[in-house]
Design an enzyme around this catalytic site. Structure first.
Site, mmCIF file in Angstrom:
data_model
loop_
_atom_site.group_PDB
_atom_site.id
_atom_site.type_symbol
_atom_site.label_atom_id
_atom_site.label_comp_id
_atom_site.label_asym_id
_atom_site.label_seq_id
_atom_site.Cartn_x
_atom_site.Cartn_y
_atom_site.Cartn_z
ATOM 1 N N ASN A 181 42.488 35.807 34.565
ATOM 2 C CA ASN A 181 41.286 35.022 35.280
ATOM 3 C C ASN A 181 41.183 33.749 34.934
ATOM 4 O OD1 ASN A 181 39.803 37.096 37.146
ATOM 5 N ND2 ASN A 181 38.985 37.921 35.285
ATOM 6 N N CYS A 184 43.496 41.984 41.230
ATOM 7 C CA CYS A 184 42.169 42.300 40.366
ATOM 8 C C CYS A 184 41.898 43.649 40.737
ATOM 9 C CB CYS A 184 41.141 41.372 41.465
ATOM 10 S SG CYS A 184 39.699 41.636 40.692
ATOM 11 N N ASP A 185 41.049 44.123 39.490
ATOM 12 C CA ASP A 185 40.675 45.497 39.568
ATOM 13 C C ASP A 185 39.287 45.789 40.098
ATOM 14 O OD1 ASP A 185 39.101 44.430 37.568
ATOM 15 O OD2 ASP A 185 39.657 45.642 35.998
ATOM 16 N N HIS A 238 37.281 38.019 43.999
ATOM 17 C CA HIS A 238 35.791 38.173 43.570
ATOM 18 C C HIS A 238 34.928 37.530 44.740
ATOM 19 C CE1 HIS A 238 36.619 38.312 39.120
ATOM 20 N NE2 HIS A 238 37.352 39.417 39.763
ATOM 21 N N TYR A 259 30.785 40.763 43.406
ATOM 22 C CA TYR A 259 30.551 39.396 42.988
ATOM 23 C C TYR A 259 29.878 38.522 44.124
ATOM 24 C CZ TYR A 259 33.337 39.897 38.773
ATOM 25 O OH TYR A 259 34.150 40.167 37.638
ATOM 26 N N ARG A 308 26.816 37.871 29.088
ATOM 27 C CA ARG A 308 27.709 38.824 29.010
ATOM 28 C C ARG A 308 28.755 38.552 27.850
ATOM 29 N NH1 ARG A 308 28.936 43.993 29.376
ATOM 30 N NH2 ARG A 308 31.067 44.383 29.927
HETATM 31 P P1 NAD Z 1 40.745 38.676 25.154
HETATM 32 O O1 NAD Z 1 40.103 37.558 24.505
HETATM 33 O O2 NAD Z 1 40.372 39.882 24.397
HETATM 34 O O3 NAD Z 1 42.332 38.636 25.131
HETATM 35 C C1 NAD Z 1 42.795 37.725 25.466
HETATM 36 C C2 NAD Z 1 44.085 37.269 24.704
HETATM 37 O O4 NAD Z 1 44.801 36.077 25.176
HETATM 38 C C3 NAD Z 1 43.360 36.820 23.195
HETATM 39 O O5 NAD Z 1 44.330 37.660 22.166
HETATM 40 C C4 NAD Z 1 44.399 35.494 23.129
HETATM 41 O O6 NAD Z 1 44.503 35.081 22.030
HETATM 42 C C5 NAD Z 1 45.471 35.253 24.276
HETATM 43 N N1 NAD Z 1 45.570 34.076 24.847
HETATM 44 C C6 NAD Z 1 44.950 33.036 24.919
HETATM 45 N N2 NAD Z 1 45.524 31.880 25.621
HETATM 46 C C7 NAD Z 1 46.828 32.163 25.378
HETATM 47 C C8 NAD Z 1 47.946 31.688 25.426
HETATM 48 N N3 NAD Z 1 48.101 30.537 26.098
HETATM 49 N N4 NAD Z 1 49.087 32.255 25.524
HETATM 50 C C9 NAD Z 1 49.222 33.540 24.856
HETATM 51 N N5 NAD Z 1 48.092 34.480 24.662
HETATM 52 C C10 NAD Z 1 46.864 33.470 24.933
HETATM 53 O O7 NAD Z 1 40.113 38.815 26.513
HETATM 54 P P2 NAD Z 1 39.934 40.163 27.431
HETATM 55 O O8 NAD Z 1 38.484 40.347 27.816
HETATM 56 O O9 NAD Z 1 40.670 41.301 26.948
HETATM 57 O O10 NAD Z 1 40.573 39.702 28.645
HETATM 58 C C11 NAD Z 1 41.859 39.315 29.210
HETATM 59 C C12 NAD Z 1 41.959 38.857 30.418
HETATM 60 O O11 NAD Z 1 42.033 39.724 31.355
HETATM 61 C C13 NAD Z 1 40.935 37.886 30.825
HETATM 62 O O12 NAD Z 1 41.569 36.469 31.469
HETATM 63 C C14 NAD Z 1 40.070 38.673 31.726
HETATM 64 O O13 NAD Z 1 39.367 37.802 32.880
HETATM 65 C C15 NAD Z 1 41.103 39.439 32.452
HETATM 66 N N6 NAD Z 1 40.764 40.645 33.112
HETATM 67 C C16 NAD Z 1 41.132 40.741 34.600
HETATM 68 C C17 NAD Z 1 40.783 41.601 35.289
HETATM 69 C C18 NAD Z 1 41.344 41.573 36.785
HETATM 70 O O14 NAD Z 1 40.777 42.354 37.483
HETATM 71 N N7 NAD Z 1 42.039 40.735 37.213
HETATM 72 C C19 NAD Z 1 40.061 42.575 34.685
HETATM 73 C C20 NAD Z 1 39.854 42.726 33.448
HETATM 74 C C21 NAD Z 1 40.165 41.625 32.590
HETATM 75 C C1 G6P Z 2 36.041 43.084 36.540
HETATM 76 C C2 G6P Z 2 36.894 41.989 37.279
HETATM 77 C C3 G6P Z 2 37.394 41.219 36.170
HETATM 78 C C4 G6P Z 2 36.736 40.964 34.966
HETATM 79 C C5 G6P Z 2 35.764 41.802 34.310
HETATM 80 C C6 G6P Z 2 34.909 41.278 33.376
HETATM 81 O O1 G6P Z 2 36.953 44.103 36.144
HETATM 82 O O2 G6P Z 2 37.511 42.238 38.143
HETATM 83 O O3 G6P Z 2 38.187 40.073 36.785
HETATM 84 O O4 G6P Z 2 37.378 40.055 34.202
HETATM 85 O O5 G6P Z 2 35.236 42.614 35.596
HETATM 86 O O6 G6P Z 2 34.278 42.459 32.872
HETATM 87 P P1 G6P Z 2 33.834 42.281 31.414
HETATM 88 O O7 G6P Z 2 33.273 43.622 30.908
HETATM 89 O O8 G6P Z 2 34.571 41.413 30.432
HETATM 90 O O9 G6P Z 2 32.370 41.335 31.644
HETATM 91 MN MN MN Z 3 39.046 40.388 38.832
#
Ligand code: NAD
Ligand code: G6P
Ligand code: MN
Length: 442
Positions: free
Chosen positions: A147, A169-170, A200, A265, A285
């Site tokens: 994201n 996106c999920d 979103h 969203y 959050r």
């Molecule tokens: P998190 O912080 O637990 O994990 C992210 C990891 O990325 C960390 O270990 C961090 O060290 C690493 N990181 C940061 N910058 C980096 C770089 N430049 N190169 C390599 N690694 C790097 O986060 P999370 O809550 O597990 O979420 C991970 C990502 O997934 C977030 O961007 C979140 O918004 C996204 N997400 C997206 C969706 C979706 O629907 N698109 C759903 C859930 C989560």
């Molecule tokens: C949804 C969205 C993601 C977002 C997540 C946040 O799954 O699609 O883009 O990162 O919610 O969830 P959290 O549990 O981290 O608030």
């Molecule tokens: Mn999303």
């Protein structure tokens, strides 16, 4: 059958163990020969990697595994990059949420000024991942769910137009799981949907079963009363009280346009004042996630390492993430699966900017996504989307041109922000907080 090699970028993510279990559960559909974890935080990644190594040894010892912070090692001999990095980690998410709230504005991971700040941090590192992939494995595809997906997608469209990156996106998937539950269907895949919007920021216009029967009337009846909260308990992702409130709030969002069903969203844009009133500026959050998911995941990982086995682990297969396998299969086996992706509009929505990154149904095959025609969209959604897409485009322009003015315009244009004055106050605080991550603005 070919076996695939994947790198998980953001190996230290809280989602990694659930996704690994999901991949192992799907090996018949999507065979894997090698899994590499890549992260820029060795210490964080190692905790997750040590546990996943034990899981892999117990469940699929034939899969080669390694964890690294070296790009060349990570991106060489790869078929897919599964990217979920969080630039600045939860410490910065907390600031993204708390700084706008301090000024009476929505504090959210991807919406409003918080999303803008996160976008400014993410553009460079996501492009860096694309470049590593193209340098070391030029035939690979990146499946990106890092994201803020809307801004990241616009950045790759503009700055790496020919790269093989799919942004997904999920959230629509999570909502469709609930819709299927509300309708008494076994799976969200029993529905055929039409949807349009930005990431979103979108609406379902049509939902039918496989025989073509219209399911919208029954869904609307339910959403009008309960939002996307089904009668029976929901399992898996998005189950905490704060998420439940968001799903319930969809009933008010729905009332604004009763021809469609909204993405959850949209509440941040249409009910910004209420969202702020219900927020705790000292506990957002990010705090919930740090105290909940992050503690749990890292605690479980350490337990697995100490006991040397994952037999008693409480980790669950992240069922909902199986869309990642669907996407990888669509590319690898030309399945022509119909999926919602974030793609250049290119005429699919006739009365909307052809260069906008929109979230619409696509047929996905080995050549990538073929967007389906949406046609014309109504004035209400068009107006909202034009404002929001301008925010997203201005952020990318501000990043590329180091422009303070464009970033100020971006935040001012967000529907969550009341005036240019407040936008400037927030921007100046965000600049201070993001010194380490943003380009210097002039
Ligand atoms: P998190 O912080 O637990 O994990 C992210 C990891 O990325 C960390 O270990 C961090 O060290 C690493 N990181 C940061 N910058 C980096 C770089 N430049 N190169 C390599 N690694 C790097 O986060 P999370 O809550 O597990 O979420 C991970 C990502 O997934 C977030 O961007 C979140 O918004 C996204 N997400 C997206 C969706 C979706 O629907 N698109 C759903 C859930 C989560
Ligand atoms: C949804 C969205 C993601 C977002 C997540 C946040 O799954 O699609 O883009 O990162 O919610 O969830 P959290 O549990 O981290 O608030
Ligand atoms: Mn999303």
């Amino acid at each position: 059958m070919k076996k695939f090699s994947i790198v998980v970028a953001g190996g230290g993510s809280t989602f990694t163990p659930g996704i690994i279990l999901m991949l192992l559960d799907n090996l018949e559909k999507f065979p894997i020969r090698k899994i590499i974890f890549y992260d820029n935080d060795k210490e964080r990644q190692d905790i997750v990697a040590d546990a996943c190594e034990i899981i892999l040894k117990e469940k699929a010892p034939e899969i080669e595994f390694l964890a690294t912070t070296d790009p060349k090692t990570a991106f060489t001999d790869i078929d897919f990059v599964m990217a979920h990095i969080r630039v600045g980690k939860y410490a910065m998410r907390e600031k993204d949420e708390k700084i706008p709230l301090k000024h009476g504005v929505v504090g959210q991971e991807t919406c409003g000024p918080g999303g803008v700040a996160y976008g400014m941090r993410s553009i460079g590192p996501v492009i860096e991942l694309v470049d590593y992939m193209e340098k070391y494995s030029p035939d690979a595809w990146m499946l990106n769910y890092s994201n803020p997906a809307a801004i990241v997608a616009e950045a790759t469209r503009k700055l790496r137009p020919d790269s093989k990156i799919l942004n997904i996106c999920d959230m629509p998937i999570g909502i469709e799981v609930r819709m299927a539950q509300i309708l008494g269907l076994e799976s969200r895949k029993d529905m055929e949907i039409k949807y349009f919007g930005l990431n979103h920021f979108g609406w379902w216009t049509d939902i039918r079963d496989k025989e073509g029967n219209d399911l919208m009337p029954k869904l609307k009846e339910h959403v009008k009363k309960h939002g996307y909260v089904p009668d029976a308990k929901v399992e898996g992702q998005h189950v905490e009280a704060s998420w439940n409130d968001t799903f319930a709030k969809a009933k008010d969002v729905y009332m604004l346009d009763q021809k469609t069903l909204p993405n959850t969203y949209l509440k941040y844009y249409l009910f910004s004042d209420e969202v702020v009133e219900h927020s705790n500026p000292d506990y957002t959050r990010a705090n919930e996630v740090m105290d909940g998911r992050e503690k749990f995941i890292f605690g479980e990982c350490k337990k697995i390492k100490e006991s040397g086995t994952a037999k008693n682990t409480e980790f669950e297969i992240d069922e909902h993430a199986s869309y990642i396998v669907d996407l990888a299969r669509a590319i690898s086996y030309n399945t022509k699966e119909r999926m919602l992706l974030i793609v250049p509009n290119n005429g699919a929505i006739i009365n909307f900017d052809p260069t906008a990154m929109v979230e619409i149904p696509c047929i996905v095959g080995s050549q990538g996504p073929e967007p389906l025609v949406v046609g014309s969209i109504p004035q209400f959604q068009k107006g909202m989307m034009e404002q929001q897409v301008s925010v997203e485009k201005l952020v990318v322009e501000a990043w590329a041109e180091n422009s303070y003015e464009k970033l100020w315009q971006a935040i001012t244009l967000s529907k969550t922000v009341p005036s240019a004055r407040v936008a400037k106050l927030i921007l100046d605080d965000l600049i201070e907080a993001n010194k380490e991550y943003w380009p210097e603005l002039k």
